[in-house]
Write a protein that holds these residues in place. Structure first.
Motif, PDB file in Angstrom:
ATOM      1  N   MET A   1       1.864 -13.345  49.138  1.00 62.84           N
ATOM      2  CA  MET A   1       3.211 -13.270  48.584  1.00 62.84           C
ATOM      3  C   MET A   1       4.156 -12.546  49.521  1.00 62.84           C
ATOM      4  SD  MET A   1       2.198 -12.368  44.622  1.00 62.84           S
ATOM      5  CE  MET A   1       3.871 -11.905  44.167  1.00 62.84           C
ATOM      6  N   LEU A   2       3.630 -11.553  50.235  1.00 67.33           N
ATOM      7  CA  LEU A   2       4.474 -10.799  51.171  1.00 67.33           C
ATOM      8  C   LEU A   2       4.915 -11.647  52.348  1.00 67.33           C
ATOM      9  CD1 LEU A   2       2.498  -7.425  51.162  1.00 67.33           C
ATOM     10  CD2 LEU A   2       4.878  -7.704  50.449  1.00 67.33           C
ATOM     11  N   THR A   3       4.098 -12.620  52.733  1.00 65.02           N
ATOM     12  CA  THR A   3       4.416 -13.448  53.910  1.00 65.02           C
ATOM     13  C   THR A   3       4.960 -14.825  53.552  1.00 65.02           C
ATOM     14  OG1 THR A   3       2.121 -14.220  53.995  1.00 65.02           O
ATOM     15  CG2 THR A   3       2.682 -12.283  55.301  1.00 65.02           C
ATOM     16  N   ASP A   4       4.742 -15.245  52.290  1.00 67.80           N
ATOM     17  CA  ASP A   4       5.177 -16.587  51.890  1.00 67.80           C
ATOM     18  C   ASP A   4       5.841 -16.504  50.520  1.00 67.80           C
ATOM     19  OD1 ASP A   4       5.551 -19.203  51.213  1.00 67.80           O
ATOM     20  OD2 ASP A   4       3.436 -19.775  51.268  1.00 67.80           O
ATOM     21  N   PRO A   5       7.161 -16.538  50.467  1.00 65.88           N
ATOM     22  CA  PRO A   5       7.868 -16.407  49.179  1.00 65.88           C
ATOM     23  C   PRO A   5       7.549 -17.530  48.192  1.00 65.88           C
ATOM     24  CG  PRO A   5       9.373 -16.091  51.033  1.00 65.88           C
ATOM     25  CD  PRO A   5       8.091 -16.606  51.607  1.00 65.88           C
TER      26      PRO A   5
END
Length: 605
Positions: A339-343
């Motif tokens: 989630m931090l790298t891929d919204p």
């Protein structure tokens, strides 16, 4: 095994059902009726066919009752369920804070000119009705025994459960049923009693070393029983449940309809637990001229004190469950990193529940979950006993706190664990509150106390760090836990209202929390067993007890404000994490093993 996520009822059903109930009451000349969440067994859990409160109101929590009058209907729920009740029920039901508001006081105010209120004597205990009648004295409000008025209106009422019964291995129970029956019968003899009536399924299953499948999540058979002073037991339930299961000598299986005649034929004195039997049982015995002696169910205390075999089983179950939790927590951490790298990466509460249940199932030993998994993210975490449905399913967001309360039913033990996890960086307030909850849990875990101390004496230890900040929570700090039985077991509790002394072998939960409505919820829970304490040299020559922590799973170090913990609390947590890592690592995948090294690392000084 896995729970479903359908919405169990609809608020719009409440008004027409309430109207139909009022018409039925008017036809009987009644001014109101009490509709409890209860069945004739008077336990916490009810089968679908007995979920009358949910049918009427839409409320599905595990505790509460409705008082329906002609112009007003109050749904009485405690602090765990008020947010849930407001979401599940139509506004024709007034949400009444209970036990702060006593039903007698509410009835006095609602019926100033008096009223006749009906109740089903099979769905209330004598203690409950006595307390209500005392509260209504000189009010003009009277109670009347009636046949249940909901049942004729419930046209699609489910059939009673018919789960298969199994014999529970003596190697896991630690005592034979014959020995348990002998001990219980001796207790009757010592008190001059000829028999006792047992109505709670977990007491009966414990006494007879049986387990069943009549209720979801709780491996019991719904039955009634009479234990005689010579150790014989008359067991009343459907014989079809026992296909392939042989009962021990001295246990006679009889049909349910034989229960009332059997009560009338007893020779007293008969021991009756007025806190757990239906009111109707006392009525029947009294009508038959049988002397009734009010006294606690003789199974409660010995069932609470686990045998050495049951404690060994609990340790094995928690180790197995800890490995499943580690696999789950590792997976959730991976999802957070995505989630931090891929919204666009999506994880929902239902995803959480399904993956955690799959991790437990992968152990190969799971018989069932021990209750419907609570997986509340963000504001849903503030609903203490939240149950996700398709309608409420929430997508996790960065900055959320994720509260997961879950457990497993294994043949050798019952587990119950809560962890609150950071989904990415969270706010300072959340971390400070989490640390206070953790501080309270550690304080209780480290407690040493002299014999005779009850849960009511210890409850404040878990709350004290929160109280210093003007914070609190509206539930008890801990409940008893059974041995492949109910995840909620009495009589022991860690609660300010409990006066039951703690003693060796009792298993309890240690679960302080903090909930900010509309924002977040925090709870941390380990199960603990009462044992002899190892006190330092020079201690008073008393009989000291303490706790052994059974649960083995990391606590989210990212949420801890280390400076807010004492040195003793930090040492306890570091030692606990070292034990988790050493115990669980051999049972998990290499990926999870590497994650455990990080998750269980010592706190920074």
């Amino acid at each position: 095994m896995f729970q479903n996520f359908t919405t169990p009822s609809h608020p719009q059903d409440g008004p027409p059902r309430l109207a139909a109930l009022r018409d039925a009451l008017a036809a009987k000349g009644l001014d109101g009726v009490i509709v409890p969440r209860a069945d004739l067994h008077q336990g916490e859990y009810v089968a679908d066919c007995d979920a009358r409160l949910a049918w009427l109101t839409g409320f599905t929590g595990s505790a509460g009752f409705c008082i329906a009058l002609m112009g007003r209907a109050g749904l009485f729920v405690d602090g765990r369920y008020r947010v849930q009740a407001r979401g599940q029920c139509a506004d024709v039901f007034e949400i009444v804070p209970w036990p702060e508001t006593r039903p007698a006081d509410w009835l006095r105010a609602a019926c100033p000119n008096g009223a006749v209120i009906g109740f089903d004597p099979w769905l209330h205990t004598p203690d409950e009705i006595d307390a209500l009648e005392r509260g209504l004295a000189a009010s003009g409000v009277t109670l009347k025994r009636i046949a249940n008025p909901v049942d004729p209106l419930w046209t699609e009422r489910p059939a009673p459960p018919m789960g298969a019964v199994m014999a529970y291995p003596e190697t896991l129970a630690g005592l034979s049923s014959r020995a348990k029956r002998g001990d219980a019968a001796q207790a009757l003899v010592q008190n001059g009693q000829k028999a006792t009536v047992l109505t709670q399924p977990d007491s009966i299953c414990w006494l007879l070393n049986l387990r069943g499948a009549d209720l979801p999540r709780v491996p019991v058979v719904q039955a009634l029983a009479v234990l005689h002073d010579d150790g014989r037991v008359d067991l009343f339930t459907d014989a079809a449940k026992f296909h392939g299961t042989t009962l021990e000598d001295g246990v006679v299986l009889r049909p349910h309809e034989a229960f009332e005649p059997a009560l009338r034929s007893l020779t007293g004195p008969v021991r009756v637990d007025r806190a757990t039997v239906p009111f109707a049982v006392c009525d029947i015995l009294s009508e038959a001229g049988v002397t009734v002696v009010p006294m606690q169910d003789p199974c409660l205390a010995p069932k609470a004190r686990k045998t050495a075999a049951e404690l060994d089983g609990a340790r094995a179950a928690h180790l197995r469950d800890g490995a499943a939790m580690a696999e789950f927590l590792c997976w959730l951490d991976v999802q957070t990193q995505k989630m931090l790298t891929d919204p666009t990466h999506v994880v929902t509460e239902i995803d959480i529940v399904r993956h955690l249940e799959a991790c437990r199932a992968a152990t190969g030993s799971l018989r069932d979950i021990s209750f419907d998994t609570i997986a509340g993210s963000g504001p849903n975490g503030a609903i203490v006993h939240y149950r996700v449905t398709e309608a409420t399913n929430r997508r996790l967001s960065l900055g959320d706190l994720m509260l997961v309360d879950s457990g497993g039913q294994y043949l050798d033990g019952t587990t119950d664990i809560t962890r609150t996890i950071a989904i990415g960086p969270v706010g300072t307030l959340e971390a400070q509150c989490f640390t206070r909850v953790l501080d309270g849990m550690i304080a209780l875990s480290r407690a040493q106390f002299p014999r005779g101390v009850a849960g009511g004496h210890l409850d404040a230890l878990a709350r004290y760090p929160l109280w210093l900040a003007g914070l609190d929570y509206d539930h008890g700090t801990g409940h008893g836990v059974g041995a492949y039985l109910s995840v909620h077991e009495g009589p022991q509790r860690l609660s300010r209202i409990s006066h039951v002394p703690l003693t060796e072998g009792m298993i309890l939960s240690n679960e302080p929390g903090y909930y900010r409505a509309g924002a977040f919820g925090i709870r941390l829970e380990n199960l603990v067993a009462v044992r002899k304490a190892q006190v330092p040299d020079g201690a008073d020559p008393r009989d000291w007890l303490g706790f052994e922590t059974l649960t083995l799973a990391p606590i989210d170090r990212r949420l801890i404000v280390t400076a807010d913990l004492s040195a003793g609390a930090r040492d306890w947590l570091d030692a606990y994490h070292a034990r988790v890592r050493m115990s669980v690592s051999p049972l998990v995948t290499s990926k999870t093993r590497a994650w455990l090294e990080m998750a269980c690392a010592p706190l920074a000084a």
